[in-house]
Design an enzyme around this catalytic site. Sequence first.
Site, PDB file in Angstrom:
ATOM      1  N   TYR A 197     -27.730  -6.817  -8.638  1.00  0.00           N
ATOM      2  CA  TYR A 197     -28.663  -7.615  -9.440  1.00  0.00           C
ATOM      3  C   TYR A 197     -29.949  -7.878  -8.679  1.00  0.00           C
ATOM      4  CZ  TYR A 197     -30.585 -11.680 -11.893  1.00  0.00           C
ATOM      5  OH  TYR A 197     -31.413 -12.549 -12.539  1.00  0.00           O
ATOM      6  N   HIS A 211     -12.978   4.273  -0.754  1.00  0.00           N
ATOM      7  CA  HIS A 211     -13.311   3.140  -1.617  1.00  0.00           C
ATOM      8  C   HIS A 211     -14.819   2.912  -1.626  1.00  0.00           C
ATOM      9  CE1 HIS A 211      -9.026   2.170  -1.730  1.00  0.00           C
ATOM     10  NE2 HIS A 211      -9.293   1.260  -2.647  1.00  0.00           N
ATOM     11  N   ASN A 264       0.685   3.080  -5.231  1.00  0.00           N
ATOM     12  CA  ASN A 264       0.049   4.336  -5.621  1.00  0.00           C
ATOM     13  C   ASN A 264       0.760   5.467  -4.877  1.00  0.00           C
ATOM     14  OD1 ASN A 264      -1.625   6.538  -6.094  1.00  0.00           O
ATOM     15  ND2 ASN A 264      -3.514   5.347  -5.925  1.00  0.00           N
ATOM     16  N   PRO A 310       1.239   8.796  -5.500  1.00  0.00           N
ATOM     17  CA  PRO A 310       0.558  10.076  -5.219  1.00  0.00           C
ATOM     18  C   PRO A 310      -0.335  10.022  -3.987  1.00  0.00           C
ATOM     19  CG  PRO A 310       0.527   9.640  -7.577  1.00  0.00           C
ATOM     20  CD  PRO A 310       1.078   8.412  -6.918  1.00  0.00           C
ATOM     21  N   TRP A 342       0.811  -1.212   0.000  1.00  0.00           N
ATOM     22  CA  TRP A 342       0.000   0.000   0.000  1.00  0.00           C
ATOM     23  C   TRP A 342       0.850   1.271   0.000  1.00  0.00           C
ATOM     24  CZ3 TRP A 342      -4.699  -0.214  -1.596  1.00  0.00           C
ATOM     25  CH2 TRP A 342      -5.450  -1.372  -1.400  1.00  0.00           C
ATOM     26  N   GLN A 343       2.087   1.161   0.429  1.00  0.00           N
ATOM     27  CA  GLN A 343       2.983   2.320   0.412  1.00  0.00           C
ATOM     28  C   GLN A 343       3.616   2.557  -0.953  1.00  0.00           C
ATOM     29  OE1 GLN A 343       5.765   1.324   3.504  1.00  0.00           O
ATOM     30  NE2 GLN A 343       4.524   2.208   5.139  1.00  0.00           N
ATOM     31  N   ASN A 344       3.552   1.563  -1.842  1.00  0.00           N
ATOM     32  CA  ASN A 344       4.339   1.657  -3.068  1.00  0.00           C
ATOM     33  C   ASN A 344       3.571   1.494  -4.363  1.00  0.00           C
ATOM     34  OD1 ASN A 344       7.423   1.710  -2.247  1.00  0.00           O
ATOM     35  ND2 ASN A 344       6.408   0.330  -0.821  1.00  0.00           N
TER      36      ASN A 344
END
Length: 430
Positions: free
Chosen positions: A422, A360, A323, A325, A319-321
């Site tokens: 659905y 999310h 994304n 920005p 998670w640190q690498n």
Amino acid sequence: MGCHRVQESLLSSASGYSNYRGVLNWCVVMLVLSNARLFLENLIKYGVLVDPIQVISLILRDPHSWPSPGLLLASNIFILAALALERHLAAGSISEGVGVALHTLNLASVLCFPAGTVLLLPSITPVGAVFTLTTYTIIFLKLFSFRDVNKWCRERKKDLKPPQKNHGDNSVTAKKANGAVGTSEVTYPANLTYRNLYYFLFAPTLCYELNFPRSPRVRKRFLLRRLFEMLFFIQLLVGLIQQWMVPTIQNSMKPFRDMDYSRIIERLLKLAVPNHLIWLIFFYWFFHSCLNVVAEVMQFGDREFYRDWWNSESVTYFWQNWNIPVHKWCLRHFYKPMLKRGASKWAAQAAVFLASAFFHEYLVSIPLKMFRLWAFMGMAAQIPLAWFVSKFLRGNYGNAAVWMSLIIGQPIAVLMYVHDYYVLNYEGSP
């Protein structure tokens, strides 16, 4: 003459042998062949399902009442409000307390206004809603950073004792020593201009600076290659989703209705392969091709949009690498401020995961107009998973655990949302 000596078998860990390039090539060949078989089976069973017109109609359905472009234009109201607030704060016409309150109201509106509009207007398609809400989320993060940096500039300006010119002179010298373009450096509050703010809003970063590193020129060949990749991979993504993902998801509805767990697991594993392939292609398309195109056109110098997340031996490292920005924004505007306020590293890290879980869910539930919290729980589950992997798994085992969470975790969330959508919208309808 003897032909034997004391030595370990090549595959023993004690032998020190580490060149498994051939095994890696074998894995790649097997992966290509197995997926080629699956793709051929899909073509034989369903025929060619790729239809670009279907995608266009999905986005532009009922264009006369499609307000997503209007929402995007309306975002300028909040952008200009943030700039006006900073100008008043720089001039001293409003107090810091009032500025904080007004900035908070403006930032809250950036998230609430588009969400409320999407929920109230049935004419907005889920695709249009996702694009709009993603844009507003990016604007929210950028304006948050814009506010923080200008606040830090005001605090630094108060702390500096005259003469203050030395600081500016040193900055210009350092800038030139780093090989920047020969433009004069902007100092606070001269940065509070439309040009400066809108450059930041379009730049491929979420963290504001008064002076960004700039590349000396636009490399035309590099730009054309990235543009070609953008066009090619977006068509490939659409084709794979239509041809591979949609039939698999549609065939997964009956096992869910019947609660046939063995069939559900089989469908989950069948969906995992195309879902993961699409995710990998999307990663390259967005983080390498798209962001480099934007950076090249704007001569934005910092191109570190990702690091070697594929070598992650822990969930936290991933998670640190993957994304950069977003990671830089979280570190600068969330994690470090929490540590300064006395929070522990674990609490600050957990808070970052929960904030990410909120966004999310925000980007999934509101466009679908249903609240199931699957995305939130999936991100929140990363907290115990990160603890477990760091505690009990190391090296290759940790890396395998990260890959397993990516390959299996995403299709679970996809199936849960599709099933609920659905049931909510189609089951029982004629």
